[in-house]
Motif scaffolding. Structure first.
Motif: not given
Length: 366
Positions: A48, A244, A247, A251
């Motif tokens: 990420n 999750r 993600e 965000e």
């Protein structure tokens, strides 16, 4: 934007027999945390994106001396001595060896020289502050200085992006220590120029509220890291909440673009503290599981929350993968926050130790 193959040099135009360079490179503190690697895509590719404040005072200073080796022994592997604060540091040599193996394709001159790497930190040894980011960044800058001697036509843009690319291969977060004052690492659709291969300076408007931001590091536990970064990142493989989490990082980074532009300190605090707690939650819910906070870490967090609520002062915390607490706050409330730290938080620090730092501008040639 540069790709991996762009960093493989074709041919050098100059030669150099010996010399030395010296660079300092700072540590950095992630606001959106990098936790987990995409090993299927190569070395040190983040699962990420992350964004960090580049620090100013906590840094590594590394001098690189080099001398051409006889052509007959160049094939025998890498040749280097490693000194830490003037003393031979044999136990760190395997990490440097591994780094050299990873970057040789991009710096084909490495076996041509014997290197003496002499390094020191401005923060106390065994202070519980990770020095791999600053250390690998400083070493990468020195190697790039040598390559620039061999290829003087190299552009500054290429020089710094390749340095970040190389630093990443030594320690992922090191790629965020080359430049300042806020650096993004990892592909993020809404951030132009962002890449998994290197860090880039945050390219959009930053409100005055976030200029000269302060980071006071409370040294809760100065011992060895309970879990190495490599082990920690590997815990994200098959983690039940990993996808999750990845993600969520995207965000939160998207939200920060607007927050940095508008100077919204309340929303900044929510994201930064949530990111810190999420990092530790991922370790507490992995298999095997770890609790890296100490009782005093929680005491400090609760004291910060109480102080913020009672005084309406925008101070917050973040954490790395350990027990120490980074207290973040704007420069214009520095006096009030330091008074709070000295009166209420130092008792929770090991030997009452803390380090005052602030946003900095990245690596510097000395």
């Amino acid at each position: 934007m540069f790709t991996t193959t762009d960093f493989i040099p074709e041919k050098y135009t100059h030669t150099i027999e010996n010399g030395q360079f010296e660079w300092s490179a700072p540590s950095n503190i992630a606001l959106v945390k990098y936790w987990g690697k995409r090993d299927d895509l190569g070395h040190q590719i983040p699962a990420n994106p992350s964004v960090s404040f580049t620090l100013n005072n906590c840094k590594t200073i590394t001098k690189l001396s080099f001398e051409k080796r006889a052509a007959s022994i160049v094939t025998t592997g890498f040749s280097f001595d490693l000194l830490f604060e003037g003393q031979s540091k044999e136990d760190f040599k395997p990490k440097i060896q591994k780094f050299l193996e990873r970057i040789e394709a991009y710096l084909p001159f490495l076996k041509d020289y014997h290197f003496t790497i002499d390094t020191k930190n401005t923060f106390p040894h065994s202070s519980g502050i990770a020095s791999s980011a600053s250390g690998m960044a400083a070493l990468a800058m020195n190697f790039m200085s040598l390559e620039k001697q061999l290829n003087p036509a190299m552009s500054d843009d290429y020089f710094y992006q390749k340095a970040s690319f190389l630093a990443r291969l030594g320690s992922g977060s090191a790629c965020r220590s080359i430049k300042g004052n806020m650096v993004v690492w990892g592909n993020q659709a809404n951030i132009e120029g962002s890449s998994d291969l290197f860090g880039v300076p945050f390219p959009y408007t930053i409100h005055d509220n976030f200029k000269n931001y302060q980071d006071t590091i409370l040294l809760v536990d100065k011992g060895e890291k309970q879990v190495s970064s490599t082990v920690g990142h590997n815990l994200m493989h098959n983690h039940p909440f990993a996808e999750r989490r990845f993600e969520q990082a995207h965000e939160n980074l998207d939200k920060l673009i607007s927050i940095f532009e508008k100077g919204n300190l309340d929303e900044f605090i929510k994201i930064v503290e949530s990111e810190a707690l999420t990092l530790h939650a991922m370790m507490m819910t992995s298999m095997p599981y770890f609790i890296l906070m100490k009782p005093n870490t929680l005491q400090i967090i609760n004291a910060i929350w109480k102080f913020r609520a009672e005084n309406q002062i925008p101070v917050c915390f973040t954490l790395d993968a350990g027990a120490n607490v980074h207290v973040l706050y704007p420069e214009n409330i520095k006096e009030k926050v330091l008074h709070f730290i000295q009166n209420e938080l130092v008792d929770f620090c090991q030997n009452a130790q803390y380090i005052c730092d602030e946003i900095g501008m990245g690596a510097v040639a000395l």
